[in-house]
Design a protein around this motif. Structure first.
Motif, mmCIF file in Angstrom:
data_model
loop_
_atom_site.group_PDB
_atom_site.id
_atom_site.type_symbol
_atom_site.label_atom_id
_atom_site.label_comp_id
_atom_site.label_asym_id
_atom_site.label_seq_id
_atom_site.Cartn_x
_atom_site.Cartn_y
_atom_site.Cartn_z
ATOM 1 N N TRP A 330 7.091 11.088 23.509
ATOM 2 C CA TRP A 330 6.382 9.903 24.016
ATOM 3 C C TRP A 330 5.615 9.192 22.920
ATOM 4 C CZ3 TRP A 330 1.265 8.519 24.204
ATOM 5 C CH2 TRP A 330 0.899 7.523 25.112
ATOM 6 N N ASN A 470 8.637 12.734 32.250
ATOM 7 C CA ASN A 470 7.705 11.867 31.527
ATOM 8 C C ASN A 470 8.363 10.666 30.877
ATOM 9 O OD1 ASN A 470 4.792 13.104 31.345
ATOM 10 N ND2 ASN A 470 6.190 14.835 31.205
ATOM 11 N N SER A 471 9.671 10.537 30.956
ATOM 12 C CA SER A 471 10.379 9.448 30.283
ATOM 13 C C SER A 471 10.131 8.110 30.971
ATOM 14 C CB SER A 471 11.883 9.736 30.256
ATOM 15 O OG SER A 471 12.415 9.753 31.567
#
Length: 562
Positions: A330, A470-471
């Protein structure tokens, strides 16, 4: 303030240092004004004001020092000086402050506004990125997030459900034992149904047993994959969960059920098992996969969501490493998670061919003929029929064409979830040729970090799940349990973009060479426009609430989770 699409976003964390003017304004309305004023002030009043200020300051310091920080806060690697600055293509400087506020408060919604976290029991994803730079209209559309239409998690149960909970949550005579088989996400689905069935039967649930996977030979047990105490605590108002059968029931007669029809209702379950369970005290269920109906009463649908999105928290070692890898991915900017089902066992089970050439196809065909028991359904269909029916995974070349048509920029970064592809680097070569920034967990992990999880497919799959969760965008190549679970989980936690390839409709266009690239792109994008809005579950189509939590588990009013 930060601005996106002409919308002003207010952020209380934005002004970290007050200007001289604002300081003057602050003093003008504070008790300290009298101390800095040219007018004379009685000494007793000055002493009183100073005493008040010092006392208030000491109280504040005491509170900060002695009260621990919330355990629900998300660790933020950006705050560590050892982390290198964010690359220019990822976040603007003003947006990084919004990210800071988001990480402290629980996340951003699709309009990059700070939104409240969904309760301390839920896994909260890292914020969605702003994608600055000179993007084309197609690329902007690709990164655009869905409009949540005001839907938020909403699991409030009826009064009748809560009244019955008082008795069911302390049950000590009836016990349900469930053996969950398959891969990680197949087991997750069976655990979810096990909790619901225990509730229907008003029984205590013994911690589910994870059957050794015959394909991957994974011997992981429930505590190896999931946080046991969190599981019990989250469900304590719905079902009593115990780690093992009490000694009073170990010698009891146990009915073991290995065969159940598909799509059974709560009425069927009570009629079939309740009397018997009441007499014997113990019921053992095996082969539970997809046996419980997807169309349940509202309270039970919400219970399924509660188990899936709150109770089934990964164990601490898995969650820590998965979160670390997600942050490393991220911190470099927006990324897409691709769940590519290119493993040998997937090609064998689906009855499909790899597209890698005759030498690889011969290996798969030989296994399919020698071990037909692994083939899942529609045995009489040819490979071509299976593929055009959408029953085969997209290979790397097909995925590359899909991504290009959807507007993915060549510079986009992709996290590749899944096991080792059959054919190794050759299997990914067509995708890497179009999109060179491909990353796997083995590349993100540092020396030794993955060592505790080697030869443990469920743990590795859980790590993939966390990074994909979380993408900015998630795209599965072949549906499946992980694809459905992540689609629903991401929708539940903020309507993050998930694109399910419409294989049955789009593959004929892949083979039509008469269509121009522009027309092909327009067609592909029109087939996937549902990714831009919450897709409600329609009972007549028998969709799983875990994949489609709107509207049973999400509502437009209220803020209560449980």
């Amino acid at each position: 303030m930060a601005r996106q699409s002409g919308k002003i976003i207010k952020n209380p964390f934005m002004s970290l240092a007050p200007s001289p003017k604002s300081l003057t304004q602050l003093l003008s309305v504070s008790p300290l004004k009298s101390l800095f004023s040219s007018k004379k002030t009685p000494p007793s009043l000055s002493i009183f004001v100073l005493s008040f200020v010092f006392s208030f300051t000491f109280l504040g310091i005491s509170i900060v020092r002695f009260f621990p920080a919330s355990q629900d806060s998300i660790p933020c690697p950006m705050l560590s000086p050892s982390i290198s600055p964010i690359s220019p293509h990822s976040l603007t400087s003003s947006y990084s402050q919004i990210v800071l506020a988001s990480l402290l408060s629980g996340g951003l919604n699709s309009n990059n506004e700070i939104q409240p976290r969904a309760g301390g029991t839920a896994m909260v994803p890292l914020p969605i990125h702003l994608v600055p730079g000179n993007l084309s209209e197609l690329e902007t559309e690709f990164w655009k997030q869905p409009d949540g239409n005001g839907y938020r998690p909403c699991l409030d149960s009826t009064i009748e459900y809560r009244k019955r909970s008082a008795k069911i949550s302390v049950e000590k005579n009836r016990f349900l034992v469930v053996v969950a088989a398959g891969g990680l996400n197949q087991q997750r689905n069976q655990i979810i149904d096990a909790v619901v069935i225990a509730r229907i039967l008003e029984a205590a649930l013994v911690l589910p047993i994870l059957q050794v996977n015959m394909i991957w030979e994974d011997e992981s047990e429930f505590p190896d994959i999931f946080d046991v105490e969190h599981f019990k605590k989250t469900l304590r108002a719905d079902v009593r969960v115990v780690s093992s059968l009490p000694s009073s029931h170990l010698i009891a007669k146990q009915t073991i059920v290995t065969q159940m029809p598909y799509g059974v209702s709560p009425f069927w379950i009570r009629a079939k098992f309740f009397k018997q369970l009441n007499q014997e005290g113990v019921l053992v269920l095996k082969g539970l996969d997809s046996k419980l109906s997807w169309n349940l009463p509202s309270d039970l649908q919400k219970l399924r969501c509660k188990v899936a999105f709150h109770a089934l928290k990964f164990s601490k070692p898995i969650l820590q490493l998965g979160s670390q890898l997600a942050r490393r991915m991220w911190i470099e900017g927006p990324y897409v998670a691709l769940h590519l089902r290119l493993e040998k066992d997937v090609w064998v089970r689906t009855g499909c061919l790899t597209g890698l050439g005759p030498e690889f196809d011969k290996i798969i065909t030989r296994i399919q003929k020698s071990q037909p028991q692994y083939l899942t359904g529609r045995v009489n269909m040819s490979y071509s029929q299976r593929r055009l029916s959408g029953l085969c995974p997209l290979n790397a070349l097909e995925m590359a064409r899909l991504l290009k048509a959807l507007g993915a920029p060549r510079s986009a970064r992709f996290y590749i979830a899944g096991g080792e592809p059959f054919g190794g680097t050759k299997a990914l070569a067509p995708l890497a040729a179009e999109f060179p920034n491909l990353v796997r967990k083995e590349m993100l992990a540092r020396d030794g970090e993955l060592s505790p999880f080697l030869n443990r497919s469920s743990a590795l799959s859980a790590i993939d799940y966390i990074v994909s969760f979380n993408s900015d965008i998630f795209i599965p190549s072949h549906g499946g349990n992980m694809g459905r679970s992540l689609q629903g989980h991401r929708a539940y936690m903020g309507h993050r973009k998930s694109i399910r390839p419409n294989k049955r409709t789009m593959l004929p266009f892949f083979e039509d060479s008469s269509i121009s690239d522009e027309e092909f792109s327009r067609i592909i994008r029109s087939l996937h426009n549902k990714a831009m809005k919450p897709e409600p579950r329609k009972k007549e189509r028998d969709k799983d609430v875990i994949a489609y939590p709107v509207p049973e588990c999400m509502c437009r009013h209220g803020s209560g989770i449980f």
